[in-house]
Motif scaffolding. Structure first.
Motif, PDB file in Angstrom:
ATOM      1  N   VAL A 160       0.830  -1.206   0.000  1.00 44.24           N
ATOM      2  CA  VAL A 160       0.000   0.000   0.000  1.00 44.24           C
ATOM      3  C   VAL A 160       0.866   1.259   0.000  1.00 44.24           C
ATOM      4  O   VAL A 160       0.467   2.306  -0.497  1.00 44.24           O
ATOM      5  N   TRP A 161       2.077   1.148   0.571  1.00 41.63           N
ATOM      6  CA  TRP A 161       2.861   2.359   0.812  1.00 41.63           C
ATOM      7  C   TRP A 161       3.813   2.761  -0.306  1.00 41.63           C
ATOM      8  O   TRP A 161       4.601   3.679  -0.135  1.00 41.63           O
ATOM      9  N   ASP A 162       3.793   2.063  -1.455  1.00 38.95           N
ATOM     10  CA  ASP A 162       4.601   2.487  -2.605  1.00 38.95           C
ATOM     11  C   ASP A 162       6.031   2.848  -2.208  1.00 38.95           C
ATOM     12  O   ASP A 162       6.520   3.943  -2.472  1.00 38.95           O
ATOM     13  N   THR A 177       8.031   5.780   4.394  1.00 39.03           N
ATOM     14  CA  THR A 177       6.812   6.043   3.632  1.00 39.03           C
ATOM     15  C   THR A 177       5.789   6.784   4.475  1.00 39.03           C
ATOM     16  O   THR A 177       4.778   7.244   3.966  1.00 39.03           O
ATOM     17  N   HIS A 178       6.060   6.852   5.783  1.00 32.36           N
ATOM     18  CA  HIS A 178       5.184   7.594   6.699  1.00 32.36           C
ATOM     19  C   HIS A 178       5.999   7.921   7.945  1.00 32.36           C
ATOM     20  O   HIS A 178       7.139   7.455   8.083  1.00 32.36           O
ATOM     21  N   THR A 179       5.448   8.761   8.825  1.00 30.10           N
ATOM     22  CA  THR A 179       6.189   9.105  10.040  1.00 30.10           C
ATOM     23  C   THR A 179       5.926   8.083  11.146  1.00 30.10           C
ATOM     24  O   THR A 179       6.529   8.166  12.217  1.00 30.10           O
ATOM     25  N   SER A 180       5.084   7.087  10.880  1.00 30.33           N
ATOM     26  CA  SER A 180       4.743   6.096  11.901  1.00 30.33           C
ATOM     27  C   SER A 180       5.936   5.312  12.469  1.00 30.33           C
ATOM     28  O   SER A 180       5.877   4.899  13.636  1.00 30.33           O
ATOM     29  N   PRO A 181       7.023   5.045  11.695  1.00 30.66           N
ATOM     30  CA  PRO A 181       8.159   4.346  12.315  1.00 30.66           C
ATOM     31  C   PRO A 181       8.650   5.025  13.594  1.00 30.66           C
ATOM     32  O   PRO A 181       9.196   4.361  14.473  1.00 30.66           O
ATOM     33  N   TYR A 203       8.271   9.716   1.824  1.00 29.73           N
ATOM     34  CA  TYR A 203       8.534   9.497   0.392  1.00 29.73           C
ATOM     35  C   TYR A 203       7.728   8.313  -0.124  1.00 29.73           C
ATOM     36  O   TYR A 203       7.654   7.274   0.540  1.00 29.73           O
ATOM     37  N   ARG A 204       7.157   8.468  -1.298  1.00 31.38           N
ATOM     38  CA  ARG A 204       6.424   7.352  -1.894  1.00 31.38           C
ATOM     39  C   ARG A 204       6.676   7.274  -3.382  1.00 31.38           C
ATOM     40  O   ARG A 204       6.752   8.305  -4.061  1.00 31.38           O
ATOM     41  N   TYR A 205       6.784   6.028  -3.861  1.00 27.46           N
ATOM     42  CA  TYR A 205       6.988   5.800  -5.285  1.00 27.46           C
ATOM     43  C   TYR A 205       5.655   5.964  -5.973  1.00 27.46           C
ATOM     44  O   TYR A 205       4.871   5.035  -6.066  1.00 27.46           O
ATOM     45  N   HIS A 217       4.956  15.987   3.521  1.00 23.47           N
ATOM     46  CA  HIS A 217       5.196  16.025   4.976  1.00 23.47           C
ATOM     47  C   HIS A 217       3.993  15.465   5.720  1.00 23.47           C
ATOM     48  O   HIS A 217       2.852  15.699   5.333  1.00 23.47           O
ATOM     49  N   GLN A 218       4.332  14.735   6.770  1.00 17.93           N
ATOM     50  CA  GLN A 218       3.261  14.243   7.645  1.00 17.93           C
ATOM     51  C   GLN A 218       3.485  14.751   9.060  1.00 17.93           C
ATOM     52  O   GLN A 218       4.592  15.159   9.423  1.00 17.93           O
ATOM     53  N   LEU A 219       2.415  14.694   9.830  1.00 22.58           N
ATOM     54  CA  LEU A 219       2.543  14.913  11.263  1.00 22.58           C
ATOM     55  C   LEU A 219       1.991  13.675  11.949  1.00 22.58           C
ATOM     56  O   LEU A 219       0.821  13.321  11.788  1.00 22.58           O
ATOM     57  N   GLU A 220       2.874  13.006  12.683  1.00 26.14           N
ATOM     58  CA  GLU A 220       2.462  11.835  13.441  1.00 26.14           C
ATOM     59  C   GLU A 220       2.140  12.292  14.859  1.00 26.14           C
ATOM     60  O   GLU A 220       2.790  13.197  15.380  1.00 26.14           O
ATOM     61  N   GLY A 221       1.154  11.662  15.474  1.00 25.40           N
ATOM     62  CA  GLY A 221       0.875  11.945  16.880  1.00 25.40           C
ATOM     63  C   GLY A 221       0.816  10.624  17.634  1.00 25.40           C
ATOM     64  O   GLY A 221       0.351   9.616  17.081  1.00 25.40           O
ATOM     65  N   PRO A 259      -2.614  -1.513   9.726  1.00 26.65           N
ATOM     66  CA  PRO A 259      -2.204  -2.682  10.515  1.00 26.65           C
ATOM     67  C   PRO A 259      -1.732  -2.344  11.926  1.00 26.65           C
ATOM     68  O   PRO A 259      -1.755  -3.203  12.797  1.00 26.65           O
ATOM     69  N   PHE A 260      -1.312  -1.090  12.150  1.00 26.50           N
ATOM     70  CA  PHE A 260      -0.728  -0.743  13.457  1.00 26.50           C
ATOM     71  C   PHE A 260      -1.708  -0.085  14.410  1.00 26.50           C
ATOM     72  O   PHE A 260      -1.310   0.383  15.483  1.00 26.50           O
ATOM     73  N   VAL A 261      -3.004  -0.028  14.042  1.00 30.27           N
ATOM     74  CA  VAL A 261      -4.018   0.470  14.986  1.00 30.27           C
ATOM     75  C   VAL A 261      -5.219  -0.474  14.998  1.00 30.27           C
ATOM     76  O   VAL A 261      -5.516  -1.145  14.011  1.00 30.27           O
ATOM     77  N   GLY A 291      -6.609  12.613   7.658  1.00 26.13           N
ATOM     78  CA  GLY A 291      -5.606  11.556   7.810  1.00 26.13           C
ATOM     79  C   GLY A 291      -6.169  10.305   8.449  1.00 26.13           C
ATOM     80  O   GLY A 291      -7.383  10.112   8.520  1.00 26.13           O
ATOM     81  N   GLY A 292      -5.247   9.451   8.908  1.00 28.01           N
ATOM     82  CA  GLY A 292      -5.634   8.204   9.543  1.00 28.01           C
ATOM     83  C   GLY A 292      -5.315   8.244  11.028  1.00 28.01           C
ATOM     84  O   GLY A 292      -4.462   9.011  11.463  1.00 28.01           O
ATOM     85  N   ALA A 293      -5.999   7.382  11.799  1.00 23.15           N
ATOM     86  CA  ALA A 293      -5.776   7.377  13.243  1.00 23.15           C
ATOM     87  C   ALA A 293      -6.321   6.079  13.839  1.00 23.15           C
ATOM     88  O   ALA A 293      -6.898   5.244  13.129  1.00 23.15           O
ATOM     89  N   GLY A 294      -6.120   5.908  15.125  1.00 20.48           N
ATOM     90  CA  GLY A 294      -6.682   4.743  15.800  1.00 20.48           C
ATOM     91  C   GLY A 294      -5.995   4.484  17.121  1.00 20.48           C
ATOM     92  O   GLY A 294      -5.144   5.257  17.551  1.00 20.48           O
ATOM     93  N   ALA A 315      -2.822   6.849  18.134  1.00 21.53           N
ATOM     94  CA  ALA A 315      -1.878   7.409  17.165  1.00 21.53           C
ATOM     95  C   ALA A 315      -2.668   8.000  16.017  1.00 21.53           C
ATOM     96  O   ALA A 315      -3.780   7.562  15.733  1.00 21.53           O
ATOM     97  N   PHE A 316      -2.094   9.035  15.407  1.00 20.08           N
ATOM     98  CA  PHE A 316      -2.720   9.581  14.197  1.00 20.08           C
ATOM     99  C   PHE A 316      -1.636  10.081  13.259  1.00 20.08           C
ATOM    100  O   PHE A 316      -0.495  10.304  13.670  1.00 20.08           O
ATOM    101  N   GLY A 317      -1.983  10.191  11.995  1.00 16.82           N
ATOM    102  CA  GLY A 317      -1.044  10.737  11.021  1.00 16.82           C
ATOM    103  C   GLY A 317      -1.800  11.587  10.033  1.00 16.82           C
ATOM    104  O   GLY A 317      -2.859  11.185   9.544  1.00 16.82           O
ATOM    105  N   LEU A 318      -1.293  12.791   9.786  1.00 18.35           N
ATOM    106  CA  LEU A 318      -1.991  13.639   8.816  1.00 18.35           C
ATOM    107  C   LEU A 318      -1.000  14.285   7.861  1.00 18.35           C
ATOM    108  O   LEU A 318       0.185  14.391   8.152  1.00 18.35           O
TER     109      LEU A 318
HETATM  110  N1  PHE Z   1       0.878   6.135   8.720  1.00 15.77           N
HETATM  111  C1  PHE Z   1      -0.421   6.181   8.113  1.00 15.77           C
HETATM  112  C2  PHE Z   1      -0.277   6.599   6.662  1.00 15.77           C
HETATM  113  O1  PHE Z   1       0.701   7.186   6.300  1.00 15.77           O
HETATM  114  C3  PHE Z   1      -1.337   7.144   8.852  1.00 15.77           C
HETATM  115  C4  PHE Z   1      -1.653   6.684  10.234  1.00 15.77           C
HETATM  116  C5  PHE Z   1      -0.859   7.087  11.295  1.00 15.77           C
HETATM  117  C6  PHE Z   1      -2.752   5.880  10.498  1.00 15.77           C
HETATM  118  C7  PHE Z   1      -1.136   6.669  12.587  1.00 15.77           C
HETATM  119  C8  PHE Z   1      -3.033   5.470  11.770  1.00 15.77           C
HETATM  120  C9  PHE Z   1      -2.260   5.873  12.801  1.00 15.77           C
HETATM  121  O2  PHE Z   1      -1.133   6.373   5.867  1.00 15.77           O
END
Ligand code: PHE
Length: 352
Positions: A160-162, A177-181, A203-205, A217-221, A259-261, A291-294, A315-318
């Protein structure tokens, strides 16, 4: 040589020298004049040598005349030199004159990039809710970008994350591919209570178009503590929407899968432009996707040594560019990395 001849030669020389000096108009000409007449190899010096050829009785008078001429020519030369130097200085002063009454030149200053401004603003909003801002690496390992986020290597969600994969030799190296790491990195470093936001590049392909960039740019929480609930997540995101888009904004959660929420949601804010009625900016839906969250998946907590029976988290990411696009009605995400100064300088007034 006879005395009479000597004297007439001397007079001729004097006349010629004086005539020639009136034609001298610059310091360089003056120097050649000096060389020609009174310098060590000049005509006058040759006359001193000719003195020896005169009768000894004539020599004193002839020598006196010669010295007179030399003094007179030297004096004229020096006067002319003073004149010319003064003229040159005056000309230089005129040509170098500075008009101190002209207005100064405005120095060209840059301004902060809109993404930087938004990151600063987000940091302030979250600081008031007790979140610390941290930054993480843009070059990640597969372990942090995927494995510790409950995305094993054979899991289809990995596609999914290219991903832009840099190296697969010893360990998989990717551009994140996201700030979630950073969820895993932060939880490995500090035990609960945890409250952080992580702004940064991802970064995404991906093919670029008006709403997709290969770098953005993302903001992870992330908040982990005993007794963190879904309602805390909702409250925090609602407060964020109000701070960013105005006090009457509302938040919408819909089921989604990451998968991580667990449970996972996507969240949206009601459109501030039409107040949720539907317009061009929200594509007639009344809602803007943020964005996504959970709730942090128990496996993610366990993976970094936090007991999911004791602690829970959200956690959330926007997308940061998306926030700017919503707020300012920017229709093309490529403007942010396009480096067009006409666009970037629009944000000069917001730079502090
Ligand atoms: N990392 C996810 C994405 O880039 C967004 C996300 C972050 C979703 C944290 C849930 C919790 O698509």
């Amino acid at each position: 040589m006879q005395r009479a001849e000597f004297e007439s030669q001397l007079n001729e020389l004097k006349d010629a020298a004086e005539r020639s000096l009136t034609g001298v108009s610059g310091l360089e000409d003056l120097q050649s004049w000096e060389r020609e007449y009174i310098g060590s190899k000049g005509s006058l010096t040759l006359m001193f040598r000719a003195l020896g050829g005169l009768d000894s009785a004539d020599r004193p008078e002839a020598g006196r005349l010669l010295n007179q001429v030399k003094q007179s020519l030297t004096a004229t030369f020096e006067n002319r030199e003073t004149e010319l130097k003064a003229g040159a200085t005056a000309a230089r002063l005129v040509s170098e004159a500075v008009d101190v009454t002209l207005p100064g030149r405005q120095p060209q200053t840059g301004n902060a990039h809109p993404v930087s401004l938004m990151i600063d603003e987000l940091s302030e909003i979250f600081a008031l809710m007790g979140f610390q801002t941290v930054f993480g690496p843009e070059v990640e390992t597969g372990r942090y970008n995927f494995d510790l986020l409950n995305i094993p290597s054979d899991h289809p969600a990995r596609d999914v994350w290219d991903t832009i994969i840099m190296d697969t030799l010893s360990e998989e190296i990717v551009l994140r591919t996201h700030t979630s790491p950073m969820q895993a990195r932060v939880m490995e470093e500090s035990k609960p209570p945890v409250r952080v936001i992580v702004p940064g590049r991802v970064y995404r392909y991906e093919a670029q178009d008006a709403s997709h960039e290969w770098m953005f740019h993302q903001l992870e929480g992330l908040a982990v503590d005993s007794n963190i609930r879904m309602s805390d997540l909702k409250g925090v995101l609602q407060e964020l929407a109000r701070q960013l888009f105005g006090p009457t904004r509302r938040i919408r959660f819909r089921c989604d899968f990451f998968p991580f929420v667990e449970p996972g949601v996507d969240f949206a804010v009601d459109c501030a432009i039409c107040n949720g009625k539907g317009c061009r900016v929200c594509k007639q839906s009344g809602w803007l996707e943020m964005g996504g969250a959970g709730m942090v998946h128990p496996r993610v907590l366990a993976g970094v040594g936090i007991d999911p029976e004791v602690y829970t988290g959200f956690a959330f990411g926007l997308g940061i560019e998306r926030l700017l696009m919503m707020r300012y009605g920017i229709s093309d995400i490529r403007a942010f990395a396009g480096n067009d100064l006409r666009f970037l300088s629009e944000f000069a007034a917001l730079t502090v």
